[in-house]
Design an enzyme around this catalytic site. Structure first.
Site, PDB file in Angstrom:
ATOM      1  N   GLU A  59       0.824  -1.206   0.000  1.00 27.20           N
ATOM      2  CA  GLU A  59       0.000   0.000   0.000  1.00 27.20           C
ATOM      3  C   GLU A  59       0.858   1.256   0.000  1.00 27.20           C
ATOM      4  O   GLU A  59       0.588   2.222  -0.719  1.00 27.20           O
ATOM      5  CB  GLU A  59      -0.918   0.018   1.228  1.00 27.20           C
ATOM      6  CG  GLU A  59      -1.872  -1.161   1.315  1.00 27.20           C
ATOM      7  CD  GLU A  59      -1.311  -2.283   2.175  1.00 27.20           C
ATOM      8  OE1 GLU A  59      -0.132  -2.660   1.979  1.00 27.20           O
ATOM      9  OE2 GLU A  59      -2.042  -2.785   3.052  1.00 27.20           O
ATOM     10  N   CYS A  91      -0.063   0.771   7.818  1.00 27.91           N
ATOM     11  CA  CYS A  91      -0.487   1.162   6.474  1.00 27.91           C
ATOM     12  C   CYS A  91      -1.795   1.944   6.521  1.00 27.91           C
ATOM     13  O   CYS A  91      -2.027   2.829   5.691  1.00 27.91           O
ATOM     14  CB  CYS A  91      -0.657  -0.065   5.593  1.00 27.91           C
ATOM     15  SG  CYS A  91       0.910  -0.846   5.139  1.00 27.91           S
ATOM     16  N   ALA A 171      11.367 -51.661  -8.750  1.00 19.11           N
ATOM     17  CA  ALA A 171      11.559 -52.734  -7.776  1.00 19.11           C
ATOM     18  C   ALA A 171      12.932 -52.680  -7.119  1.00 19.11           C
ATOM     19  O   ALA A 171      13.095 -53.071  -5.960  1.00 19.11           O
ATOM     20  CB  ALA A 171      11.353 -54.087  -8.458  1.00 19.11           C
ATOM     21  N   ARG A 191       9.731 -25.630  -4.496  1.00 19.11           N
ATOM     22  CA  ARG A 191      10.738 -25.364  -3.468  1.00 19.11           C
ATOM     23  C   ARG A 191      10.895 -23.867  -3.235  1.00 19.11           C
ATOM     24  O   ARG A 191      11.005 -23.414  -2.094  1.00 19.11           O
ATOM     25  CB  ARG A 191      12.090 -25.961  -3.887  1.00 19.11           C
ATOM     26  CG  ARG A 191      12.170 -27.475  -3.820  1.00 19.11           C
ATOM     27  CD  ARG A 191      13.573 -27.965  -4.140  1.00 19.11           C
ATOM     28  NE  ARG A 191      13.684 -29.413  -4.018  1.00 19.11           N
ATOM     29  CZ  ARG A 191      14.813 -30.088  -4.213  1.00 19.11           C
ATOM     30  NH1 ARG A 191      15.924 -29.425  -4.551  1.00 19.11           N
ATOM     31  NH2 ARG A 191      14.835 -31.407  -4.080  1.00 19.11           N
ATOM     32  N   THR A 203      15.544 -41.139   2.811  1.00 19.76           N
ATOM     33  CA  THR A 203      15.750 -40.479   1.519  1.00 19.76           C
ATOM     34  C   THR A 203      17.172 -39.950   1.412  1.00 19.76           C
ATOM     35  O   THR A 203      17.794 -40.012   0.339  1.00 19.76           O
ATOM     36  CB  THR A 203      14.741 -39.331   1.350  1.00 19.76           C
ATOM     37  OG1 THR A 203      13.419 -39.863   1.290  1.00 19.76           O
ATOM     38  CG2 THR A 203      15.005 -38.542   0.075  1.00 19.76           C
ATOM     39  N   GLU A 274       9.021 -33.657   0.757  1.00 24.55           N
ATOM     40  CA  GLU A 274       9.629 -34.364  -0.368  1.00 24.55           C
ATOM     41  C   GLU A 274      10.137 -35.736   0.041  1.00 24.55           C
ATOM     42  O   GLU A 274      10.895 -36.357  -0.683  1.00 24.55           O
ATOM     43  CB  GLU A 274      10.794 -33.532  -0.947  1.00 24.55           C
ATOM     44  CG  GLU A 274      10.369 -32.335  -1.752  1.00 24.55           C
ATOM     45  CD  GLU A 274      11.461 -31.880  -2.719  1.00 24.55           C
ATOM     46  OE1 GLU A 274      12.352 -32.673  -3.041  1.00 24.55           O
ATOM     47  OE2 GLU A 274      11.407 -30.714  -3.134  1.00 24.55           O
ATOM     48  N   GLY A 276      10.185 -39.807   1.027  1.00 34.71           N
ATOM     49  CA  GLY A 276       9.742 -40.971   0.277  1.00 34.71           C
ATOM     50  C   GLY A 276       8.364 -41.437   0.715  1.00 34.71           C
ATOM     51  O   GLY A 276       7.652 -40.743   1.465  1.00 34.71           O
ATOM     52  N   PRO A 277       7.937 -42.636   0.259  1.00 34.06           N
ATOM     53  CA  PRO A 277       6.585 -43.125   0.549  1.00 34.06           C
ATOM     54  C   PRO A 277       6.261 -43.239   2.030  1.00 34.06           C
ATOM     55  O   PRO A 277       5.115 -43.031   2.427  1.00 34.06           O
ATOM     56  CB  PRO A 277       6.580 -44.505  -0.121  1.00 34.06           C
ATOM     57  CG  PRO A 277       7.594 -44.409  -1.218  1.00 34.06           C
ATOM     58  CD  PRO A 277       8.670 -43.522  -0.672  1.00 34.06           C
ATOM     59  N   GLY A 281       3.245 -41.146   3.374  1.00 31.15           N
ATOM     60  CA  GLY A 281       2.112 -41.864   3.951  1.00 31.15           C
ATOM     61  C   GLY A 281       1.799 -41.391   5.364  1.00 31.15           C
ATOM     62  O   GLY A 281       0.631 -41.295   5.755  1.00 31.15           O
TER      63      GLY A 281
END
Length: 348
Positions: A59, A91, A171, A191, A203, A274, A276-277, A281
């Site tokens: 402003e 302001c 796998a 990010r 990770t 970020e 992993g599973p 989860g």
């Protein structure tokens, strides 16, 4: 609200986006001063966005750009003008002193230091204040800030990259790279939007990521920078292995709720998960995710021996499926980005 009001509020919203990466934990606000030029006339406004960390509010930038044209003018701002002394003067006082006749505000500021007091102060001085123009877009734009001020916790974004049949790793555990370079560049934008990035120690052992923003203009920017740009805070669930590229980092051993409380107290408005599973989860089952971002590659794992995006027990039946709302779908190179919000939540 008129079409003219929406036009100038759209200009203010665009200005707010221009400050997205440079002001957090302050809100990225845009403002436009439109002088009075006669009934029905259209004119260019004087615009401004919040300046860096510790700079002028939007402003004030717009008012100072308008100068004497502020008297009798209309001010459009995406967030309620503040009414308290902080890093800068209020302001609301600047608006009053400038002689503004009308203020159009998209959303009220839920910060307890403001919370309607700015609007009330303007009205006490005879200024017409209209609230709600562009509120739908600004609620999305300022979602992390508004969420933080209402809950004390950061807005949580959970991101993963997968094949079309849902595998985030093969796998043998390899996952680099399922999606394209274009998708990875887009993820660096996530990010840049975030004040902190969370990963699990697993990770780090598997991939040893640096967890830094690597976009044009970010070269050489560190996590302790005092300028407009800085790297996100790195957070590890568990103990980071010695020599990890993510160090120095915050190492957290407690609950996820405790982590969010701690990050919120540090002024973190948005956190990007970020991990992993297993980490993904855990955040999902705890109901702590405000936005899911999935990058889906036109590739198939072709079996059931890869890793799924969310580890742990799933729904026992179709009636128990977690269902959200798709808020955006974009093609990025050969891949698709899907943004998903919990039902009743707000997508950015």
């Amino acid at each position: 609200m008129t079409a003219v009001d929406r036009h100038y509020m759209d200009e203010a919203i665009a200005l707010g986006w221009s400050a997205r990466h440079s002001v957090s934990p302050r809100p990225w606000v845009g403002a436009v001063v439109v002088p009075t030029r006669g009934p029905g006339s259209h004119t260019a406004g004087y615009g401004g966005a919040t300046e860096g960390r510790g700079g002028r509010h939007a402003e004030v930038v717009a008012l100072q750009a308008a100068g004497d044209d502020s008297r009798g003018a209309t001010l459009y701002c995406t967030l309620e003008p503040c009414s308290h002394h902080g890093a800068t003067a209020p302001c609301a006082d600047a608006v009053i002193e400038a002689g503004i006749a009308r203020v159009v505000v998209a959303v009220e500021d839920p910060d307890p230091k403001v919370a309607g007091a700015g609007i009330a102060r303007l009205r006490e001085h005879g200024i017409t204040v209209d609230v709600g123009c562009g509120a739908d877009l600004v609620a999305q734009q300022l979602g992390p800030y508004l969420h933080h001020r209402r809950t004390g916790r950061p807005w949580v974004v959970l991101k993963w990259a997968s094949t079309l049949d849902g595998a985030v790793a093969a796998a043998d555990g390899t996952s680099q790279w399922i999606t394209s370079e274009a998708a990875r560049l887009d993820a660096h934008g996530l990010r840049a939007d975030s004040d902190a990035i969370v990963v699990g120690a697993g990770t780090l052992r598997a991939d040893d990521p640096a967890l830094t923003v690597r976009l044009p203009g970010w070269e050489g920017v560190g996590d302790d920078e005092t300028g407009d740009l800085r790297q996100p805070l790195r957070v590890v669930l568990g103990k980071a292995p010695a020599g990890s590229r993510v160090l120095p980092a915050v190492e957290h051993q407690g609950s996820l709720e405790g982590l969010l409380d701690d990050l919120g107290s540090r002024g973190v408005l948005q956190v990007l998960v970020e991990g992993g599973p297993t980490v993904a989860g855990a955040f999902h089952r705890a109901g702590l995710v405000d936005r899911y971002v999935a990058y889906v590659a036109p590739a198939l794992s072709g079996g059931d021996d890869g890793l799924a995006s969310l580890a742990g027990p799933g729904a026992s039946g179709v009636g128990d499926l977690w269902r959200g709302e798709v808020v955006a779908i974009r093609q990025i190179g050969p891949d698709i980005r899907i943004d998903l919000a919990p039902r009743g939540g707000t997508g950015l």
